[in-house]
Design an enzyme around this catalytic site. Structure first.
Site, PDB file in Angstrom:
ATOM      1  N   HIS A 133       0.863  -1.187   0.000  1.00 63.79           N
ATOM      2  CA  HIS A 133       0.000   0.000   0.000  1.00 63.79           C
ATOM      3  C   HIS A 133       0.898   1.235   0.000  1.00 63.79           C
ATOM      4  CE1 HIS A 133      -2.805   2.999   1.708  1.00 63.79           C
ATOM      5  NE2 HIS A 133      -3.796   2.192   1.370  1.00 63.79           N
ATOM      6  N   ASP A 210       2.721  -4.182   8.254  1.00 64.13           N
ATOM      7  CA  ASP A 210       1.461  -3.473   8.053  1.00 64.13           C
ATOM      8  C   ASP A 210       0.347  -4.494   8.219  1.00 64.13           C
ATOM      9  OD1 ASP A 210      -0.854  -2.367   7.036  1.00 64.13           O
ATOM     10  OD2 ASP A 210       0.014  -1.720   5.134  1.00 64.13           O
ATOM     11  N   GLN A 213      -4.868  -5.100   7.026  1.00 62.11           N
ATOM     12  CA  GLN A 213      -5.797  -6.035   6.398  1.00 62.11           C
ATOM     13  C   GLN A 213      -5.802  -7.409   7.065  1.00 62.11           C
ATOM     14  OE1 GLN A 213      -7.871  -5.073   4.112  1.00 62.11           O
ATOM     15  NE2 GLN A 213      -6.993  -3.070   3.690  1.00 62.11           N
ATOM     16  N   LYS A 236     -10.844  -0.449  10.011  1.00 60.31           N
ATOM     17  CA  LYS A 236     -10.953  -1.698   9.259  1.00 60.31           C
ATOM     18  C   LYS A 236     -11.348  -2.869  10.153  1.00 60.31           C
ATOM     19  CE  LYS A 236      -7.393  -0.186   5.991  1.00 60.31           C
ATOM     20  NZ  LYS A 236      -8.246   0.244   4.883  1.00 60.31           N
ATOM     21  N   CYS A 374      -4.731   2.503  -3.750  1.00 56.67           N
ATOM     22  CA  CYS A 374      -3.496   2.998  -3.131  1.00 56.67           C
ATOM     23  C   CYS A 374      -2.384   1.961  -3.261  1.00 56.67           C
ATOM     24  CB  CYS A 374      -3.716   3.367  -1.665  1.00 56.67           C
ATOM     25  SG  CYS A 374      -4.803   4.782  -1.440  1.00 56.67           S
TER      26      CYS A 374
END
Length: 416
Positions: A133, A210, A213, A236, A374
């Site tokens: 991302h 990261d 997700q 999220k 993104c």
């Protein structure tokens, strides 16, 4: 186990319709139900989260860490209690390893700024992957421009899986930071982050994951992952926007300089010298999103109450069903077919721009994301301007998938 068997096994254990009833936005118009397939961008909120935010402002709100009066003490206890909930949620060793930020983007910028500037210099390297991302690309580009370091990029293959040989080839003694998505937002690929951390640490590099997700879809234990930093966003995870988390290993965080200056992050201030608070407070300048943290705590309680293992199994079955169903749409090509993936179906349709697909689906109450997500380097890899992304969550059903397929077949009819 087949998809049919998985569904039978889980019918009595995972009631998606009951879960959907917790989300007010999914039941606002019975004549035109919302088919929401954009949770990878931002998930919808259960009533429990909405109530927690409302209760905070209605009955429990005061500034924290400052007041001696009861209301402030209760607000502070709530805030620090959520920090402990996050600690348990991701398996951190200590609550002081949890820093509240605005979102994943700010968490990565904090690491790039506070850790990177102090530990990366000319000739050093930062290693990322082709599937990142933008929030896990741009901060490292900025760091490299400021320090004279170089940005290295490990390639992905045409399934959207990380090429581990390419990763290893780019991991050298000059690598100071390895920053990788736990799960790709554009492809759904689950990266082998335990192996990545092992390889990176063998070279003396710090590992930044990261996790934006990952945390809504599977259990995460930062101790088992052996990462040095882990970042995720509340919005999220069915929580509010404007609040996120940075986990940092205490031995590293405690040596990092502050990211921002102001109230709350100081011990004493004079015109001659300022001394800073211990971790995590030295990284939490100013009044935070207090109600947002309350909402984050409620979101964590919500998903842990259902069970992340149960969520993962249900969504795996649903993704399998979606993959098989989408394969029946003429002219549809999947983008991202890695063997290990979660929640995301990205695709293009022959002779139809993704934005046109999204606009037509919206007429039928089907919300998908179209664009580069993104993740423009991913689009460049697959030589497409954009994709249609249908991302699943615990409140989606096979009926949602069927509605998506029916909508895509209408698109196909319109465009021939």
């Amino acid at each position: 186990m087949s998809a049919t068997q998985a569904t039978v096994d889980w019918t009595n254990d995972f009631d998606a319709e009951r879960i959907r009833a917790d989300f007010p936005i999914l039941r606002t118009d019975p004549d035109k139900p919302l088919v929401f397939l954009d949770s990878a961008a931002s998930a919808q909120k259960p009533q429990q989260v909405i109530d927690a935010i409302s209760d905070c402002y209605s009955r429990e709100y005061a500034n924290i860490h400052r007041g001696v009066y009861d209301l402030s003490a209760r607000a502070t206890a709530m805030f620090e209690g959520v920090r402990e909930s996050v600690q348990r949620f991701i398996g951190a060793a200590q609550a002081r390893e949890i820093v509240f930020v605005r979102n994943t983007t700010e968490a990565i910028n904090l690491v790039a700024s506070a850790y990177g500037r102090a530990n990366v210099g000319p000739g050093d390297e930062v290693l990322i992957t082709e599937m990142e991302h933008h929030s896990n690309i741009v901060p490292w580009q900025m760091l490299c421009e400021q320090t004279g370091a170089s940005l290295r990029v490990a390639p992905i293959d045409d399934r959207g899986a990380l090429c581990m040989q390419g990763f290893c080839d780019r991991l050298t003694e000059r690598t100071k930071i390895v920053a990788v998505a736990h799960v790709s937002n554009a492809l759904g690929t689950v990266n082998p982050v335990v192996e990545i951390a092992r390889l990176a640490h063998a070279r003396g590099a710090v590992v930044v994951l990261d996790g934006a997700q990952a945390v809504p879809h599977q259990a995460v234990d930062v101790g088992e992952l052996d990462c040095d930093f882990y970042a995720f966003s509340g919005h999220k995870l069915f929580g509010p926007s404007g609040v996120g988390v940075l986990y940092g290993r205490a031995s590293i965080l405690s040596k990092m300089p502050p990211y921002q200056g102001g109230g709350s992050m100081i011990r004493s201030v004079t015109f001659e010298k300022t001394t800073y608070e211990d971790i995590p407070h030295r990284f939490e300048a100013g009044t935070p999103d207090i109600a947002g943290v309350a909402g984050l705590g409620a979101a964590i309680d919500y998903v842990t109450g259902i069970g992340l293992d149960r969520i993962a199994r249900y969504e795996s079955d649903l993704l399998e069903y979606a993959t098989a169903s989408l394969a029946k749409v003429p002219g549809l090509r999947m983008i991202g077919t890695a063997p290990e993936k979660v929640s995301v179906s990205s695709f293009v349709m022959e002779d139809v721009h993704p934005h046109d697909v999204g606009t037509i689906l919206d007429q039928y109450g089907i919300a998908v994301r179209t664009g580069h997500h993104c993740a423009q380097p991913v689009m460049q890899h697959f030589d497409v301007p954009a994709t249609i992304r249908a991302s699943l969550a615990l409140y989606n059903t096979r009926g949602d998938v069927d509605a998506l397929v029916a909508g895509l077949l209408r698109v196909r009819e319109l465009f021939g």
